[in-house]
Design a protein around this motif. Sequence first.
Motif, short mmCIF file in Angstrom:
data_model
loop_
_atom_site.label_atom_id
_atom_site.label_comp_id
_atom_site.label_asym_id
_atom_site.label_seq_id
_atom_site.Cartn_x
_atom_site.Cartn_y
_atom_site.Cartn_z
N ASP A 69 1.38 -10.75 101.11
CA ASP A 69 0.33 -11.71 100.73
C ASP A 69 0.85 -13.12 100.47
O ASP A 69 0.19 -13.93 99.83
CB ASP A 69 -0.46 -11.22 99.50
N GLU A 118 -1.34 -17.09 100.21
CA GLU A 118 -1.15 -18.07 99.13
C GLU A 118 -0.76 -19.43 99.65
O GLU A 118 -1.13 -20.45 99.07
CB GLU A 118 -0.08 -17.60 98.14
N ASP A 133 -3.29 3.32 98.64
CA ASP A 133 -2.25 2.35 98.97
C ASP A 133 -2.77 1.10 99.70
O ASP A 133 -3.25 1.18 100.82
CB ASP A 133 -1.20 3.06 99.85
N ASN A 146 -3.25 -3.56 92.45
CA ASN A 146 -3.73 -4.42 93.53
C ASN A 146 -4.97 -3.83 94.20
O ASN A 146 -5.97 -4.52 94.40
CB ASN A 146 -2.59 -4.59 94.55
N HIS A 204 2.50 -7.60 94.69
CA HIS A 204 1.12 -7.27 94.36
C HIS A 204 0.82 -7.34 92.87
O HIS A 204 -0.31 -7.15 92.47
CB HIS A 204 0.76 -5.89 94.93
N MET A 260 1.02 -10.16 91.45
CA MET A 260 0.38 -11.48 91.27
C MET A 260 -0.35 -12.02 92.49
O MET A 260 -1.01 -13.05 92.41
CB MET A 260 1.44 -12.50 90.84
N ARG A 261 -0.24 -11.34 93.65
CA ARG A 261 -0.91 -11.83 94.86
C ARG A 261 -1.82 -10.77 95.44
O ARG A 261 -1.45 -9.59 95.41
CB ARG A 261 0.14 -12.23 95.92
N PRO A 262 -2.93 -11.13 96.08
CA PRO A 262 -3.51 -12.46 96.09
C PRO A 262 -4.02 -12.83 94.70
O PRO A 262 -4.57 -11.97 93.99
CB PRO A 262 -4.69 -12.36 97.07
N TRP A 289 -7.50 -11.85 93.31
CA TRP A 289 -7.71 -10.48 92.84
C TRP A 289 -7.00 -10.24 91.51
O TRP A 289 -7.54 -9.61 90.62
CB TRP A 289 -7.12 -9.45 93.82
#
Lengths: 171, 292
Positions: A80, A84, B44, B83, B155, B157-159, B162
Motif C-alpha cells: 500500500d 500513499e 487475509d 487491516n 498494514h 498504518m496503510r492505507p 482505513w
Amino acid sequence: MVMDFEFRKQVMDYHQGSDVIKYCYQCSRCTDNCPVSYVTDDLYQYEYNPRANILAALLGHKESIFSADPIAIWGCTVCDTCDEVCPQNIELTEIFTFLKNQSIENGEGPDFIYQQARAIFDYGKAIPSQSGVERRRESMGLPEIMKPDVDEFQSMLKNMGIDGKLKEEGD
Amino acid sequence: MTEFKMFEGCTIANRIPFIEASTRLVFEKLGIETSEAPFTCCPDPTGFKSFDDDGWLAIGARNLCLAEEESKDIISLCNGCTNTLRGVQHQLEHDSIKKNHVNEELSKIGKEYNGSIDVRHFVDVLKKDIGLDKIKSAISNSLDGLKVACHPGCHYMRPHEWMETDDDPMRPTTLKELAAVTGATVVDYEEEELCCGSAVSNAYEKVGLQNLKRKLDSVKKAGADVIIVNCPACFQQFDTQQRMLKREFDEDYDIPVLYLTELYAIAMGADPKDIGLRYHRQRIRDIPQLGV
Ligand code: SF4
Ligand code: SF4
C-alpha cells in the motif's frame, strides 16, 4: 493495441463514486516507491511496474495485461505504499485487486492464492488447527480456539458462487 | 476497562501460539480484558482479497457481526486482520451499494452488519488506552543497552484512510515509542518503512528474498541486536527466511525477532521459558538483557 471498452468501464467503475484513476498523469511516483519494482529489475528481463498497470487498465488494454507473465499482476506485495505516495490519490491497490480477481476468474492466479482460499473455504481458517499446535497451546496455558460455524460460513460463500472459483489439489 | 473480543488470527493461533502467550501475559499485567468468539479467518487482505474481493468483504463483515452481537470492540494481534476488519468497515461505511449487497448475503444466514463496533490494533490500545506511563510503571527489568530496530509493517498504518492511526503512514513512530519504554535503545535505519515482503514471497520466493535482503542489510548496518515487530506475517518472514538468505546470497544476518509483547513480557519480569522464546527459528542467544 486493442482497447476493450467494457473492461475499461469495469476498471472505472471499480470504485463506486470515484473516477480518479483517469487523472493518472504517469508521473511514476508509484513505481519509484514500489519495493517490488526496485528488485525485479535485477532478477527478470521485465519489471513489476504499477505505473504501467494503471496505464494499461485505464486504456482498457485487457489483452496486454492478461497475456503477460502473471508476475505483471501478482508481483505486488500489497504494501500500500503506492496508494500513499500517488499525488492524484488513486487507490492503485483497489485497481490491482480488480485485476487479480479477473486473473482468478481466468484460472491464472498463483498456487498459493488458491491453496489459501481452499483452506479458508474448508476450515474457515487460512491456517487450520493442527494437533501439534493444539498441544502446544495447551502446554502454554492458552485457551482452546472457538470453532467457527463452518456450515453457515460455507453456505454464504456458496450463495456467492465463491466455491466455483476454487481449484482442487493438483488442478 | 471494557472487555474486547480477542482476534488472534490464524497465524498466531495455529502456527506461532507462543506469541499469544506473551500477549496474554502482558494484557493481564496491564489490565486489558478479552474474551473469545468463533471468528473465521479475517480473511487475509493480501491473499483472499486478491482471490475474491466481494467474498473478502462478506467474510470480514460476518466476523464483525459476531462482535456486534456482543456489543464488544475487537482487539487484533495482527496487522493483516486489523487491516481487513478496518478496511471492510471503512468500505461498508462509505459505499452503500456494497453495504446493501453484503447485508443481502448476510441476511440469508440470519445476520446483519451495522457498523456498531470498533476494531483496534493492540499497539493502538497500548498507546492510547493504556499509555506509556502505565506501561513504564509495569517494567521491572530494564532492557538498558539492548539495541532494537522497529518494524511496524505496512498494514498497521496503510492505507491511512482505513487504519486511522496517529502515525504518519510513511514515517511511523508509535512502535519506537512503545519499545523505548522498556529502556532499550531504538536504532533508526534507512529502510524502516520497507515492507517485509511476506505477500510477494508466497508467490515469487526469489523476489521476496531480494526485498528481505534490502531490509536486513539496512537493519544490520544500524547495528541492531533484535528486530521488533507487531505482525505475525512480518514475524514469520524475518524469523524463518534468514536461513534462506544464507542459501541464496551466502549472507549471515543472525538477527533475532521479537514480538512487541515478547519484549514487554521480558521487561515485565517473565521467564523466557514461560513465553516460549525457544520456539523461535532464529535463535536468541547471548543477549543478557533478554535473560538468555
Ligand atoms: S503515482 Fe499516481 S499519478 Fe503517478 S503514475 Fe502512479 S498512479 Fe499515476
Ligand atoms: S502495493 Fe504493490 S504496487 Fe503498490 S507499492 Fe506495494 S508492491 Fe508496489
